[in-house]
Every structure is written in structure tokens, then in C-alpha cells.
Design an enzyme around this catalytic site. Structure first.
Site, PDB file in Angstrom:
ATOM      1  CG  HIS A 264     -11.602   0.573 -10.487  1.00 33.31           C
ATOM      2  ND1 HIS A 264     -12.336  -0.451  -9.870  1.00 33.31           N
ATOM      3  CD2 HIS A 264     -10.384   0.451 -10.255  1.00 33.31           C
ATOM      4  CE1 HIS A 264     -11.408  -1.171  -8.992  1.00 33.31           C
ATOM      5  NE2 HIS A 264      -9.984  -0.530  -9.150  1.00 33.31           N
ATOM      6  CD  GLU A 265      -7.231   2.263 -12.016  1.00 30.54           C
ATOM      7  OE1 GLU A 265      -6.680   2.755 -11.087  1.00 30.54           O
ATOM      8  OE2 GLU A 265      -7.410   0.950 -12.143  1.00 30.54           O
TER       9      GLU A 265
ATOM     10  CG  HIS B 135      -7.717   3.196  -6.870  1.00 30.70           C
ATOM     11  ND1 HIS B 135      -7.837   2.554  -5.829  1.00 30.70           N
ATOM     12  CD2 HIS B 135      -7.973   2.260  -7.755  1.00 30.70           C
ATOM     13  CE1 HIS B 135      -8.148   1.180  -5.969  1.00 30.70           C
ATOM     14  NE2 HIS B 135      -8.128   1.059  -7.244  1.00 30.70           N
TER      15      HIS B 135
ATOM     16  CG  HIS C  75      -9.173   6.620  -0.999  1.00 31.43           C
ATOM     17  ND1 HIS C  75      -9.188   5.165  -0.419  1.00 31.43           N
ATOM     18  CD2 HIS C  75      -9.017   7.220   0.499  1.00 31.43           C
ATOM     19  CE1 HIS C  75      -9.098   5.028   0.632  1.00 31.43           C
ATOM     20  NE2 HIS C  75      -9.012   6.168   1.232  1.00 31.43           N
TER      21      HIS C  75
END
Length: 603
Positions: free
Chosen positions: A392-393, A396, A399
Site C-alpha cells: 500500500h505505502e 503512494h 505515485h
């Protein structure tokens, strides 16, 4: 790392498991230089006050100066705060963080004149300024975004008045926070071992996950009894927050509080309404899942305190960090060579602070500056959940990496509406990979339930909360009163609608509105559901279509904040102005449910 040992000191963590903040500042002395430079720049920018309308050149110089200052303060604050996060008892970085926060306030104050001055320039004069200075083309979107708010901007004196009461406007949230986090005391309950244990918000979910239904029941009753005692006070704070939202919307000439909240992201209300409508259309799937949960638990009646009860044995196999890294890399290969190469760089080049140490900030996050690569803070505990958190991290982080690399500073930052797409998409691809690799029945059931619960908690529940918010704001806008009884009744009707006939709705569950802090940040929760749905749809496209979908997705990551969120998602292949992405996501939910039912033997 051995969980039974005392936490290591920061100095005992291997260098290869720490992030390299030296990539932001090689030394604290370099930080001090930028700190001093920024203070000097504040005098320069303040000298620009009352000059923006003089010429296109003056406007351009001011915008450039603001941008330079913003980059400096970003680096200064992020470095200091992340150093402190390594060890919150380190007085050196406590001090640097405090100084950075103070300087950030000074920057905000020194540059606060810029937007009001731009808005005060008459439209025809602003057009002349922009045409006279070619360099202003770079700021076209930035200026257009400021000017878009002109119909909802008041006179300078009125704006000053609104600004002066902002602290009062924050009172409902502050009062609820103090009540919820400081003054609320919960009773003791008896745990599975027969020991009296104090109930806390942190322990509540752990108790609800107990295999012992008596423990779940007691925790549930104790939690809501405590909130029930304060229901009238909390109703008053929530009512005040809703009235605040309505006041600001009307003062700024918005049609409703909902439209005012959506204005910043340039989101049409149809997006919000489509989410609720699409989820309503797929409520039978949630009702089926509730029925399956009741069957798997062997219950005559499914109650709200049974929602978190384990349905199968937890996968307790250890997932060492390097194994998690390898699994994540393999699962994200569908995103192509370019993505995989950057992901490898992130795992091997000091982006990640991996393990817990004494006094380290808890949890996980991704953060960083435009001037350096992104960073990820973890407290990795070698389990399945932490592997998903890492994926998940890193979503980020990548991105931000692609955005910063391909966009100028002005347009690199992306909005919250799209922020969770990249992170959730990584989780979706990881889950698909694990399901593809897992044949053992019990483990497969565990993964299916894990994914179904993500859908239930993020799409169904957050949409229900969004519908509740919409309803109570509309009640106030219609001149109706909100009371503890009316709030409980509104929430109760939604509980019945969403959870369906298989669920016995305990009276206490209708008090759930009283314990949700997100309601004080109006119309925020719907973004969880839209982001999850968009990510699910994009992950499906990537797996089904291959390179064309990958190219669209990478362009989305590289676009940063160069366009409005809905436009960026459209280019990626998801049109959130239609209910289709929500329906596609819940179709996946239905497919997962089908398989789980087959494994259980329902079908």
C-alpha cells in the site's frame, strides 16, 4: 526480528533497514543554511505585497518566489519531522521540528496576501496581465483554479472576518476529540482467560475479533453504553459541526453544504449520488455475505458484534521482510518494466525505514519532498497484514515518484480524491497474486474473507456513512432539528437497509454515529469508497487488457495534479461520473463471494 526481545534502540537497527534522509539533507548544517535562506526570502515576498496588479512581470516574479519558498519549507519541515519520527525522544529533532513548524506558520502568513490580491484584480485586467507576460503560461492552471473560486469569495473585510472565526468553527471537532480521546472512560470486561481487562478504543476491535461470543457481546455493550451516556452532548457537537458546514456554504453562495465540499476537487454532485445509488443496487450481495457469515459462525441470529468474528483460522505463517518484498515485486509485474524498475530502486536505495525501534513513530506512512525520492515509514512485524501495508505505502511512494519526475513543482501534488487509488491498486494486485498462488482451501478462504472485508469496510460501510452525512446536512438545510434521537433513528434506518434481513440490529449499533470522528471533516468518507472502486476497476483492466491499460495507468501516475481528479481518472480508464466503476468493483465482490460460498459448501 524476534518479537519476544525488547525493542532495539535506533542505533541497533542495521543501516540497510533504515531510510536515507541524507538524500534530503547531507547534514543538519545544510538544513540550517536553507532555514536561514528561507527567512531571508520572506522579506522579499512581503515586499511584493500590493504590486501584483502592476504588471505581468510583477505577478510572475511573485508566483515564482512563492514556489521557491514552498519548496524550501517543504524540505525543511519534512526532514525535521522524519528525523524526529525515527526517535521521538531525540531532543535535537524535537527542536528542529518545532522550529520548522514555526517557520511554516511564518511562510503562510508572509504569502497570505497573494490569493486575495489575485482575486481582487478585475477580470479584464487579469487577462491583459496574462497576455503581456508569456512566462505566466506556466501558471495557467494555478491561476484558473484560484479564479474559479471567485464567485464564492467574499470582500476582503468579510474574508478577514471569516478567517478570524476559524478557530471557533473548529470547536465542534476539538470538543468531540477531547471528549472521545481524553474524557471518555470505558469499563472493565472479562476476557477469554477470565481476567478483568479495561476496555479501550484500541482494544475494542481485538475483543470483537474474539472467538468467544460472550467477550464480543460484553465489549460491544460496554462500548456503546459509554457513548450512550454522552449521546446528547455528542449530538450537540455533531449538530454544531453540520450547522457550521451549512453556514459556510450559504455564506460563500454554494447551493448546499455538499456542493461546497465537492467544489475544491471540481466534483459534480452526481458522483456522490451515483456512488450511493450504485451501492444500493448491490446491497443484495452484502446481505448474502451476512447470511454466509451467520452460517459459517453457526449462529441462529447474526448480530452487529459478530461482524469481526473470525470465520477461519488466521494465517499465522511468518512473512519475513525480504519474502514480502519478493512477493510484492512479483505481484506488481503486470504494471510493466518501468514500474518494476522504480519499485526495485525503492526497495534497495534507502526509501524505507523497515523495523520498529524504541520511541519510533508508530504505524506506517509514505511522505517526502519534491527535491528527493519518496520515503516510507514502516514498523514491519513479519505478518500478512504488514505485507499488504508495505504494498500500500509503496503505491503512494511510486505515485509521488512518477508525479515528481514528470511534473513541475506547481502541479506535482495530487489531491486526496485520487491519493488512495495507487495504494489500493497495489493491494488488489497483491491479493490477486496470492489467490493465484494459493490452492490450500483454508488459506484460500482466509484470503477471500480478508478481501471481502476490505470491500465491506471500504465500499459498503463508507458509502453508508456518506449517505448518513448527506441526510443530516439536508435535514439542517431544510430547517429541521438534529437530536440524539433523530440521529440514532436516521442511522438505524441505514443499518437495516445496508445489512439486510440476515442481521439483527442491536439498538446500541444505531449509536455508531456518535463515535465517528470523520463526520467532523465533512463529506470526506465517500472518497474511500470511490478510490477503492477506481483502483479495483483499474487493476481489473491491467490484468485483462495488459499494456494499453498499463500505459494509461502510468500516465495517470505521471500526471500528478496537472488536471482535476475526475479528468485524470478518465484518462486512466475510469469514469467516476458514471456508476460503472462502482458496479465493476462490486462485481468483483460478488465473484469473491461466489467462490467462498462454493468452498463453504453453500453452493
Amino acid at each position: 526480528m524476534n518479537k519476544t526481545k525488547a525493542l532495539p534502540k535506533r542505533s541497533e537497527i542495521p543501516a540497510e533497514s533504515k531510510w536515507k534522509l541524507e538524500d534530503i539533507y547531507a547534514s543538519d548544517a545544510d538544513w540550517e543554511k536553507d532555514f536561514a535562506t528561507t527567512k531571508q526570502l520572506l522579506d522579499k515576498v512581503q515586499a511584493k505585497q500590493n504590486t501584483l496588479a502592476e504588471s505581468g512581470q510583477s505577478l510572475l516574479e511573485t508566483l515564482k518566489l512563492e514556489e521557491v519558498i514552498s519548496q524550501y519549507i517543504e524540505k525543511i519541515y519534512v526532514y525535521a519531522r522524519m528525523r524526529r519520527d525515527e526517535d521521538n525522544t531525540n531532543s535535537t529533532y524535537q527542536a528542529l521540528t518545532d522550529r520548522a513548524a514555526s517557520l511554516s506558520t511564518q511562510v503562510s502568513s508572509a504569502t497570505s496576501f497573494i490569493q486575495p490580491e489575485i482575486l481582487a484584480i478585475p477580470d479584464d485586467q487579469m487577462q491583459q496581465l496574462r497576455e503581456s507576460e508569456p512566462g505566466l503560461e506556466h501558471y495557467d492552471k494555478y491561476l484558473n483554479e484560484i479564479l474559479r473560486g471567485k464567485p464564492h469569495t467574499l470582500s476582503a473585510s468579510e474574508e478577514a472576518l471569516l478567517a478570524s472565526v476559524s478557530e471557533l468553527a473548529g470547536a465542534p471537532s476539538k470538543i468531540f476529540s477531547m471528549l472521545n480521546n481524553a474524557d471518555m472512560k470505558f469499563p472493565y470486561i472479562v476476557n477469554e482467560q477470565g481476567e478483568e481487562v479495561e476496555l479501550t478504543k484500541g482494544r475494542y476491535v481485538q475483543f470483537l475479533e474474539s472467538k468467544d461470543r460472550r467477550v464480543r457481546h460484553d465489549a460491544f455493550k460496554a462500548m456503546y453504553a459509554t457513548y450512550g451516556e454522552k449521546r446528547n452532548t455528542i449530538a450537540a457537537t455533531l449538530t454544531s459541526a453540520v450547522k457550521r458546514d451549512v453556514f459556510y456554504a450559504r455564506t460563500r453562495k454554494h447551493e448546499s453544504a455538499l456542493k461546497a465540499a465537492l467544489f475544491g476537487d471540481n466534483i459534480e454532485q452526481s458522483v456522490y449520488d451515483n456512488l450511493i445509488k450504485a451501492v444500493h443496487g448491490q446491497l443484495p450481495l452484502l446481505h448474502r455475505y451476512m447470511g454466509l457469515r451467520k452460517k459459517m459462525l453457526g449462529l441462529d441470529e447474526l448480530r452487529m458484534y459478530d461482524l469481526f468474528a473470525p470465520l477461519v483460522e488466521e494465517m499465522d505463517a511468518e512473512v519475513p521482510y525480504q519474502d514480502a518484498v519478493a512477493t510484492i515485486q512479483e505481484s506488481l509485474r503486470p504494471l510493466g518494466e518501468e514500474y518494476s524498475k522504480v519499485l526495485e530502486e525503492g526497495f534497495t536505495s534507502g526509501w524505507i525505514d523497515v523495523y520498529e525501534n524504541q520511541n519510533k513513530t508508530s504505524g506506517a506512512y509514505s511522505w517526502g519532498t519534491y527535491a528527493a525520492h519518496p520515503y516510507v515509514l514502516m514498523n514491519y512485524q513479519s505478518n500478512l497484514n504488514d505485507m499488504f501495508t508495505l504494498a500500500h505505502e509503496m503505491g503512494h511512494a511510486l505515485h509521488s515518484f512518477f508525479s515528481n519526475k514528470n511534473q513541475p513543482y506547481t502541479y506535482a501534488g495530487y489531491r486526496i480524491f485520487v491519493a488512495e487509488v495507487a495504494s489500493t491498486l497495489n493491494e488488489a494486485l497483491l491479493m490477486h497474486h496470492l489467490l493465484d498462488q494459493t490452492k490450500e482451501k483454508e488459506k484460500r478462504m482466509y484470503l477471500l474473507i480478508h478481501y471481502l472485508e476490505q470491500f465491506r469496510g471500504t465500499v459498503y460501510r463508507q458509502t453508508m456513512l456518506a449517505e448518513f452525512e448527506k441526510s443530516i446536512h439536508e435535514q439542517v438545510e431544510a430547517g429541521e432539528a438534529l437530536t440524539a434521537d433523530s440521529l440514532t433513528a436516521t442511522y438505524g434506518e441505514l443499518n437495516k437497509k445496508y445489512y439486510g434481513p440476515e442481521m439483527v440490529i442491536d439498538e446500541e449499533a444505531n449509536l455508531d454515529w456518535s463515535r465517528i470522528p470523520h463526520f467532523y471533516n465533512n463529506f470526506y468518507v465517500y472518497k474511500y469508497a470511490t478510490g477503492f472502486s477506481a483502483a479495483t476497476s483499474l487493476a481489473h483492466q491491467i490484468l485483462e487488457q495488459g499494456q494499453p491499460a498499463v500505459d494509461r495507468y502510468l500516465n495517470f501516475l505521471k500526471s500528478g495534479g496537472s488536471d482535476f481528479p475526475l479528468e485524470l481518472l478518465k484518462k486512466a480508464g475510469v469514469d467516476m461520473t458514471t456508476p460503472e466503476p462502482i458496479e465493476e468493483a462490486l462485481k468483483v465482490f460478488g465473484e469473491l463471494l461466489d467462490e467462498l460460498e462454493q468452498l463453504v459448501g453453500v453452493k
